[in-house]
Design an enzyme around this catalytic site. Structure first.
Site, PDB file in Angstrom:
ATOM      1  N   ASP A   1       0.852  -1.179   0.000  1.00  0.00           N
ATOM      2  CA  ASP A   1       0.000   0.000   0.000  1.00  0.00           C
ATOM      3  C   ASP A   1       0.890   1.231   0.000  1.00  0.00           C
ATOM      4  OD1 ASP A   1      -3.258   0.242   0.966  1.00  0.00           O
ATOM      5  OD2 ASP A   1      -2.071   2.082   0.951  1.00  0.00           O
TER       6      ASP A   1
ATOM      7  N   THR B   1     -17.236   1.391   3.541  1.00  0.00           N
ATOM      8  CA  THR B   1     -15.879   1.681   3.981  1.00  0.00           C
ATOM      9  C   THR B   1     -15.796   3.142   4.410  1.00  0.00           C
ATOM     10  OG1 THR B   1     -15.125   2.319   1.767  1.00  0.00           O
ATOM     11  CG2 THR B   1     -14.928  -0.008   2.352  1.00  0.00           C
TER      12      THR B   1
ATOM     13  N   ILE C   1     -19.746  -0.503  -1.176  1.00  0.00           N
ATOM     14  CA  ILE C   1     -19.140  -1.107   0.003  1.00  0.00           C
ATOM     15  C   ILE C   1     -19.089  -0.104   1.152  1.00  0.00           C
ATOM     16  CG2 ILE C   1     -17.149  -2.384   0.862  1.00  0.00           C
ATOM     17  CD1 ILE C   1     -18.648  -3.681  -1.527  1.00  0.00           C
TER      18      ILE C   1
ATOM     19  N   TYR D   1     -13.359   6.274 -14.086  1.00  0.00           N
ATOM     20  CA  TYR D   1     -13.501   5.066 -13.282  1.00  0.00           C
ATOM     21  C   TYR D   1     -14.224   3.968 -14.073  1.00  0.00           C
ATOM     22  CZ  TYR D   1     -14.447   2.317  -9.032  1.00  0.00           C
ATOM     23  OH  TYR D   1     -14.510   1.328  -8.075  1.00  0.00           O
TER      24      TYR D   1
END
Length: 249
Positions: free
Chosen positions: A36, A190, A188, A155
């Site tokens: 990451d 998050t 999702i 995207y």
């Protein structure tokens, strides 16, 4: 432990789906490279994975750079001794109306969400073939790889490419004992969504159960796709979208 001593790289492993995938894979016995740009987050997840009894190492990477991904693959083999697969998961979003999406805004998302998957597949597969290792690549696509969304031209394009790369990669690499599959999450739950229910509720309403999907639900599918039980799934992109693509009206 279905994946004992398997060596897997996870990009975007510091949070969200990536973190949960690391823990799910570690639970199946896989040794990990938690990659990451957020190295502190990656170190924290690597420690969580190690607590489950596997080897795990953190690595700082900019997945938009080919040389960084190549170095990541070399690091994985140095630390784990081999390579059996990669979860190409790192990604970003940048919402803008199309007529305001200048080339820099377009390319920023393309480089991270699309090019990084190619880099992972290319350098990872070359190394696996050189080592005589067999295994699996899982790539994070999206429901927006199959349908359009306003403000997400970049995207949409990147994730559609991931679907296609998963299909084409599977065809090219099958002879080497390497599978390539995709996973297409819905909306999702998050931290990136924040806590504003006025933002979250309309997204949740597009799922069959009118709720956001928890990241561990995606991670469990990802972990399954790496196992031999999923060996007949190849080239496909599996929706984890609570019916969005099948039933959205």
């Amino acid at each position: 432990m279905e994946m004992k001593d398997q060596a897997i790289i996870v990009t975007g492993g510091a949070s969200g789906i990536g973190r949960e995938a690391c823990l799910a894979l570690a639970g199946k016995g896989a040794n990990l490279i938690v990659a990451d740009f957020n190295i502190d987050g990656a170190k924290a997840v690597a420690a969580e994975a190690e607590a489950l009894g596997v080897k795990a190492f953190a690595y700082k990477v900019d997945v938009s750079k080919a040389e960084d991904v190549e170095a990541l693959v070399e690091f994985a083999v140095e630390k784990l001794g081999t390579l059996n697969g990669m979860f190409n998961n790192a990604g970003i979003g940048l919402v803008k109306p199309f007529l305001e999406m200048d080339p820099a805004s377009y390319l920023k998302v393309i480089e991270v969400d699309q090019h990084s998957v190619y880099y992972g597949l290319y350098y990872g597969a070359k190394k696996m073939v050189a080592l005589g290792a067999k295994g699996t690549f899982v790539n994070t696509a999206s429901i927006y790889g199959s349908v359009a969304a306003r403000g997400s031209f970049n995207y949409n394009a990147a994730k559609a490419a991931v679907v296609s790369m998963s299909r084409s990669g599977a065809l090219e690499l099958a002879e080497h004992g390497i599978r390539v599959v995709g996973v297409a999450p819905g909306f999702i739950d998050t931290p990136i969504l924040g806590e504003d229910e006025s933002v979250k509720a309309p997204l949740a309403a597009q799922h069959m159960h009118n709720r956001l999907i928890q990241p561990e639900k995606v991670a469990s599918v990802v972990a399954f796709l790496f196992t031999d039980a999923a060996s007949a799934i190849n080239g496909a992109t599996v929706p984890v979208d609570d019916g969005f693509l099948s039933f959205k009206v």
